[in-house]
Structure formats: C-alpha cells, structure tokens
Design a protein around this motif. Structure first.
Motif, mmCIF file in Angstrom:
data_model
loop_
_atom_site.group_PDB
_atom_site.id
_atom_site.type_symbol
_atom_site.label_atom_id
_atom_site.label_comp_id
_atom_site.label_asym_id
_atom_site.label_seq_id
_atom_site.Cartn_x
_atom_site.Cartn_y
_atom_site.Cartn_z
ATOM 1 N N TYR A 50 0.253 -1.609 0.122
ATOM 2 C CA TYR A 50 -0.349 0.300 -0.309
ATOM 3 C C TYR A 50 0.553 1.398 -0.480
ATOM 4 N N ASN A 51 2.215 1.291 0.434
ATOM 5 C CA ASN A 51 2.698 1.991 0.083
ATOM 6 C C ASN A 51 3.562 2.998 -1.141
ATOM 7 N N ILE A 52 3.142 4.052 -1.480
ATOM 8 C CA ILE A 52 3.286 4.397 -2.797
ATOM 9 C C ILE A 52 4.001 5.661 -2.796
ATOM 10 N N THR A 53 5.019 5.808 -1.588
ATOM 11 C CA THR A 53 6.134 6.534 -1.468
ATOM 12 C C THR A 53 6.811 6.792 -2.709
ATOM 13 N N ASP A 54 7.248 5.877 -3.119
ATOM 14 C CA ASP A 54 8.663 5.731 -4.086
ATOM 15 C C ASP A 54 7.818 5.875 -5.358
ATOM 16 N N GLN A 55 7.057 5.837 -5.816
ATOM 17 C CA GLN A 55 6.180 6.228 -7.363
ATOM 18 C C GLN A 55 6.234 7.834 -7.105
ATOM 19 N N ILE A 56 5.526 8.038 -6.786
ATOM 20 C CA ILE A 56 5.229 9.376 -5.679
ATOM 21 C C ILE A 56 6.529 10.856 -5.958
ATOM 22 N N LEU A 57 7.429 9.601 -5.095
ATOM 23 C CA LEU A 57 8.562 10.825 -4.851
ATOM 24 C C LEU A 57 9.284 10.643 -6.331
ATOM 25 N N LYS A 58 9.505 9.629 -7.227
ATOM 26 C CA LYS A 58 9.752 9.255 -8.445
ATOM 27 C C LYS A 58 9.211 10.494 -9.219
ATOM 28 N N GLU A 59 7.729 10.571 -9.646
ATOM 29 C CA GLU A 59 7.023 11.351 -10.166
ATOM 30 C C GLU A 59 7.469 12.592 -10.226
ATOM 31 N N LEU A 60 7.465 13.211 -8.526
ATOM 32 C CA LEU A 60 7.854 14.628 -8.465
ATOM 33 C C LEU A 60 9.596 14.994 -8.698
ATOM 34 N N ASN A 61 10.029 14.043 -8.455
ATOM 35 C CA ASN A 61 11.779 14.021 -8.641
ATOM 36 C C ASN A 61 11.913 14.532 -10.286
ATOM 37 N N ASP A 62 11.153 13.476 -10.864
ATOM 38 C CA ASP A 62 10.844 14.150 -12.441
ATOM 39 C C ASP A 62 10.188 14.787 -13.377
ATOM 40 N N ASN A 63 9.473 15.168 -12.036
ATOM 41 C CA ASN A 63 8.890 16.523 -12.921
ATOM 42 C C ASN A 63 9.590 17.863 -12.516
ATOM 43 N N TYR A 64 10.034 17.635 -10.670
ATOM 44 C CA TYR A 64 11.354 19.146 -10.666
ATOM 45 C C TYR A 64 12.421 18.774 -12.167
ATOM 46 N N LYS A 65 12.612 17.892 -11.856
ATOM 47 C CA LYS A 65 13.542 18.017 -12.435
ATOM 48 C C LYS A 65 13.892 18.770 -14.505
ATOM 49 N N SER A 66 12.390 18.491 -15.143
ATOM 50 C CA SER A 66 12.275 18.627 -16.049
ATOM 51 C C SER A 66 11.883 20.459 -15.847
ATOM 52 N N THR A 67 11.621 21.130 -14.962
ATOM 53 C CA THR A 67 11.601 22.669 -14.199
ATOM 54 C C THR A 67 12.801 22.922 -14.192
ATOM 55 N N ARG A 68 13.632 22.719 -13.464
ATOM 56 C CA ARG A 68 15.052 23.396 -13.135
ATOM 57 C C ARG A 68 15.406 23.175 -13.918
ATOM 58 N N PRO A 69 16.417 24.895 -13.370
ATOM 59 C CA PRO A 69 17.354 25.529 -14.144
ATOM 60 C C PRO A 69 18.522 24.622 -14.486
ATOM 61 N N ALA A 70 18.614 24.261 -15.417
ATOM 62 C CA ALA A 70 20.141 23.155 -15.869
ATOM 63 C C ALA A 70 21.451 24.147 -15.074
ATOM 64 N N GLU A 71 22.102 23.295 -14.872
ATOM 65 C CA GLU A 71 23.824 23.810 -13.872
ATOM 66 C C GLU A 71 24.632 23.658 -14.727
ATOM 67 N N PRO A 72 24.877 25.343 -14.682
ATOM 68 C CA PRO A 72 26.128 26.000 -15.521
ATOM 69 C C PRO A 72 27.302 24.048 -14.869
ATOM 70 N N ALA A 73 27.918 24.568 -16.096
ATOM 71 C CA ALA A 73 28.832 23.093 -16.616
ATOM 72 C C ALA A 73 30.604 23.721 -15.841
ATOM 73 N N LYS A 74 31.080 22.362 -15.645
ATOM 74 C CA LYS A 74 31.757 22.823 -14.293
ATOM 75 C C LYS A 74 33.304 23.616 -14.580
ATOM 76 N N GLU A 75 33.329 24.006 -15.900
ATOM 77 C CA GLU A 75 33.655 24.719 -16.308
ATOM 78 C C GLU A 75 33.283 26.179 -15.615
ATOM 79 N N GLU A 76 32.603 26.243 -15.755
ATOM 80 C CA GLU A 76 32.114 28.025 -15.344
ATOM 81 C C GLU A 76 32.131 28.616 -14.507
ATOM 82 N N LYS A 77 31.558 27.152 -13.422
ATOM 83 C CA LYS A 77 31.700 27.070 -11.545
ATOM 84 C C LYS A 77 33.061 27.619 -11.849
ATOM 85 N N LYS A 78 33.913 27.263 -12.442
ATOM 86 C CA LYS A 78 34.933 27.531 -11.790
ATOM 87 C C LYS A 78 35.980 29.165 -12.119
ATOM 88 N N LYS A 79 35.128 29.650 -12.590
ATOM 89 C CA LYS A 79 35.265 30.953 -12.976
ATOM 90 C C LYS A 79 34.891 31.748 -12.268
#
Length: 192
Positions: free
Chosen positions: A163-192
């Motif tokens: 009856y525990n659907i936590t993992d399914q909910i969590l996967k969907e939430l994270n997938d939805n969030y990752k698709s709307t989250r701005p991309a992180e700058p490349a590692k080389e840009e972070k060094k500058k």
C-alpha cells in the motif's frame, strides 16, 4: 450499572455496524494507499535544492553580521586597554557607544533570523502544497479512493508494504522537478 451495560451494548452494536461497513467497503473494492511524507521531505530534490539555496543565503546574510560582531569585539578589547589612560569619562562614553552597537547587532541578528524563518516557512508551504496537489492528481489518475499520509505524527500504525506508494510519488515529483529546474552551469563555468 444499567448505564454501563447500555454503553457496552451500544459499543458492541457500533462495532458490529463498523465491521459490516468494512466488509461492504472491501467488497466494493476501495483502492487505498499511503505516502511517507517524511521520506518525501528527505528525498525530494526540490526540498534539497531549497535547503541549499537557503543555507547559502543565510551564510551570505550572516557574513556581514559576523564582520560587525568581530569588529565590535576588537573595539571592546581596545577600549578596555585604553580605559585606564583615557580616564573615567571617556570610558563611560565609550562603554555606552559599545553597548548601543552591541544592541544594534543583536537586533539585526534577530531581524535576519526572523526574515530567514519566514522565508523558510513560505518556501516549505509552497512546496508542500505542490506535493499535495501532485498526490491528489496521482490518486485521481490511478483510481485511488483514499491516500493516507504517514510521518512522525502518523495516523497509520501499520499497513502492508504493497500500500506504500511513496517511491512512485517521489519518482514522479523528482522527474517533474528536474524537467522544470534550470540547468546547472557546466563545471568549467563554475571554476571561473
């Protein structure tokens, strides 16, 4: 004695009615599940990102305050050294000035703390509402009649793991969030 007997009989009748209702609900095929809210709050990427951003902001805000507090300590130590040579009147005026600065620093610290607390509460409330809406939509989409929550203060003491659907909910939430989250700058840009 009669009252106790009547109360016991009424309880027995209510119990048997609830038992019959339970059979009806089970035979009607109610679909139920539960979600572990504590696990979602620990593993949901948006909560993790929010926590990181707020920690960085708190450090930035605190940096200026820490500099003021450090300068106050240096000035206080210097005033203690000079008080004997400058005289009691100077010592009294300098003590009043230092006390006022100390109070100002404490007030600023309290204001920043309240500001951060308000921001954390507002952000958490916003993300919590988003999670609740997602769980409601998930329940409708998948034909659930009830989805319960469990956390530190839980109304569910036991439920089968199925009856525990936590993992399914969590996967969907994270997938939805990752698709709307701005991309992180490349590692080389972070060094500058």
């Amino acid at each position: 004695m009669k009252k106790m007997f009547l109360m016991a009989a009424a309880a027995l009748v209510m119990f048997s009615c609830n038992k019959e209702e339970g059979k009806t609900a089970a035979s009607a095929g109610f679909k139920t599940a539960y979600v572990d809210i504590q696990k979602i709050s620990e593993d949901y990427e948006e909560f993790k990102d929010l926590e990181s951003k707020l920690k960085i902001k708190q450090e930035e805000l605190g940096r200026g305050l820490a500099q003021k507090a450090q300068q106050w300590k240096l000035d206080y130590a210097e005033a203690q050294q000079l008080s004997a040579s400058k005289g009691p009147q100077w010592s009294q005026l300098k003590g009043q000035e230092l006390q006022k600065r100390e109070q100002d620093i404490a007030a600023e610290q309290q204001t920043l703390g309240k500001q951060m607390q308000d921001e954390v509460l507002a952000q958490n409330d916003s993300v919590s509402k988003k999670i609740k809406k997602h769980i409601e939509a998930y329940g409708k989409k998948n034909g659930y009649d009830y989805i319960y929550s469990t956390s530190d203060v839980s109304s569910i003491i036991y439920a089968k793991d199925g009856y525990n659907i936590t993992d399914q909910i969590l996967k969907e939430l994270n997938d939805n969030y990752k698709s709307t989250r701005p991309a992180e700058p490349a590692k080389e840009e972070k060094k500058k």
